[in-house]
Write a protein that holds these residues in place. Structure first.
Motif: not given
Length: 204
Positions: A114-118
């Motif tokens: 999720q953090r990488q996607a953000e």
């Protein structure tokens, strides 16, 4: 002040914007365990092969993985749990609560993904904004070139005088300081003065 009517160095203008390339890495996901792997992990934790096989086939592998990791977490925190706890947890998974501070490897990977996607979304948005800014700047430069070339030498000189009078004090000082000196520095400041005044006059 330069009296030449040659076109300023638009391409080298400090006002130009170059969009950066998209930068980013592919997210690597950790695959959940298979029932066979669940069985093997249970045997490693001193649960008999028959019971391990039975449990691996009666509970979703993902949930089994979380409970096995919870079992390991308790033991690593000085709160020992024996094989019996793990067997009971797998037989009645709904009776097991998640203690504060525990996070399964699947949850950790989801949070990381999720953090990488953000981060990737932020980079994509930033790149798009830079690209749009570059397009707007190019359009303004083309408008200025058309405006400049349409004027007579006398009109150009008058416009430049007006532009210098309305320039920021620092830019005005640098323009005058480098005027008449060899090199491209003066042309860069001249371009800044002219294009800034053009945008100011035309509301760009």
């Amino acid at each position: 002040r330069r009296s030449s009517t040659e076109l300023p160095l638009i391409e080298s203008s400090p006002l130009s914007t170059t969009p950066s390339g998209s930068i980013g890495k592919e997210i690597t996901k950790t695959a959940p365990w298979t029932p066979h792997e669940v069985q093997w992990q249970l045997v490693k934790r001193n649960i008999g092969p028959g019971t391990a096989e039975e449990l691996s086939l009666t509970i979703p592998a993902r949930r089994a993985q979380e409970l096995i990791e919870l079992y390991d977490w308790y033991n690593s925190k000085g709160q020992p749990r024996g094989p019996g706890f793990l067997v009971q947890a797998l037989r009645k998974p709904d009776s097991i609560g998640v203690p504060a501070g525990f996070e399964s490897s699947i949850q950790k990977q989801q949070r990381k993904d999720q953090r990488q996607a953000e981060i990737q979304a932020e980079k994509t948005l930033r790149t798009r904004r830079e690209r749009d800014a570059a397009k707007r700047d190019k359009s303004r430069q083309q408008a200025f070139i058309a405006f400049w070339e349409a004027m007579s030498p006398t009109e150009q000189e008058s416009f430049e005088t007006e532009a210098l009078d309305n320039a920021e004090p620092l830019v005005q000082r640098l323009y005058l300081q480098h005027s008449g000196k060899p090199g491209r520095t003066f042309e860069l400041y001249r371009t800044t003065v002219l294009t800034a005044h053009f945008r100011r006059v035309h509301g760009l």
